[in-house]
Design a protein around this motif. Structure first.
Motif: not given
Length: 354
Positions: A123-147
């Protein structure tokens, strides 16, 4: 309207709109310096012709640089995620003309805080796009919410989180894969009334959404078609540990009649190599993914079937889709299920997973 050539060029649009070629080019690429009346005429012609500009040429001419971030589980060389990385590398080479770069970060799949830390760095690097292997929903949601707040598109590979849909997903229908695996295992087991599920687990964490969903599909099939079959469970250590051998010794000592089992992760070779070393020749085992050691066990008979899911293609297509969306402005398909490939000793030499 005069008859147009099969391939519409900018000069054809300029003629129809009674403007210069430069004006059409500025309208197509959203640049300033065009009067409202000229812009309206060009846009009307573009709409009538359903004109699609040559995005390939436009992207080459723009010289814009695109930075992508990938977030994958930590792994050793030769394990499942190595193949995903090979696909990513191939995509970087394929699209090198468009100035793309990919930086891969890693997280411990058995430590949710590790995922949080790695995702915050992205998130700090602010790339143009992200590809991720998600973990459980709770922590994935935090990440994707910021994206989402930053307007950064993201792609899931291997598993998906339905509550936070991505731009695109590449992976198996894991529930269906487990359902199918149960059918195959029971064809091998025949009339046996007990089977075993082997897991790799650490402090109650399996470490993969795929594995959990596969097991759910597996158990659904068993409940529907073999409700009287007893399903035993053996949780092995997630990290390399020689205690696994002792645990397996104890299990087979206590359950000498169990002759069929399955593991939903890619380390089926741990079980296959154990079965070889301890001469459990009649045991039927199903596992996942074409790791070299898994394939060796398949050929030597200690693994009966392997289910494959083309990880190289997942890695390649994930990056390709980011390019299609960001560079070429194409519509992309959101859900892209990989095939559920069943491999045996008779077919493995003729299978290509690329």
């Amino acid at each position: 309207m005069n008859k147009l050539p099969d391939r519409i060029r900018i000069k054809d649009i300029a003629r129809l709109a009674d403007v210069s070629v430069g004006t059409v080019d500025r309208v197509i690429h959203g640049r300033s310096g065009v009067s409202e009346s000229s812009k309206k005429r060009v846009e009307e012609i573009l709409k009538q012709l359903d004109y699609q500009p040559n995005m390939y040429a436009s992207a080459l001419a723009s010289n814009k640089r695109y930075s992508f971030a990938c977030l994958l589980p930590q792994h050793l060389e030769g394990e499942y995620w190595t193949a995903v990385e090979a696909g990513i590398s191939e995509a970087v080479v394929t699209y090198s003309d468009f100035n793309i770069s990919v930086k891969t970060s890693y997280y411990d799949p058995y430590n949710y805080q590790s995922f949080v830390d790695a995702s915050n760095t992205i998130i700090e690097a602010q790339p143009d796009g992200v590809m991720a292997a998600p973990t459980v929903a709770q922590y994935t949601k935090e990440f994707t919410g910021k994206l989402n707040e930053l307007g950064i598109p993201y792609i899931y590979i291997d598993s998906t989180i339905k509550e936070v849909p991505p731009l695109a997903f590449f992976g198996q229908n894991s529930h269906q894969s487990g359902y199918f695996a149960a059918r195959m295992l029971m064809l091998l087991a025949g009339s046996e009334n007990e089977i075993v599920v082997f897991r790799k687990i650490h402090e109650g964490i399996i470490g993969s959404n795929q594995q959990e969903n596969r097991e759910k599909g597996f158990r659904q099939y068993m409940e529907e078609h073999h409700p009287s079959c007893h399903i035993l469970e053996l949780n092995l250590h997630a990290e390399p540990d020689n205690k696994d051998t002792a645990m397996l010794d104890d299990f087979f000592r206590q359950h000498p009649t169990v002759n069929s089992g399955i593991t939903f992760n890619s380390k089926a070779y741990i079980l296959g190599e154990y079965l070889q070393a301890h001469q459990h020749e009649g045991f039927k085992l199903i596992g996942y993914d074409l790791l070299e050691r898994n394939v060796a066990c398949l050929k030597q008979g200690s693994i009966s079937f392997l289910l494959a899911q083309q990880p190289e293609l997942q890695g390649f297509n994930g990056i390709k889709t980011l390019c299609d969306h960001l560079i070429f402005k194409k519509e992309v398909t959101q859900v892209n299920y990989m095939p559920i490939d069943l491999l045996t000793v008779e077919t493995i030499d003729y299978y290509s997973n690329k």
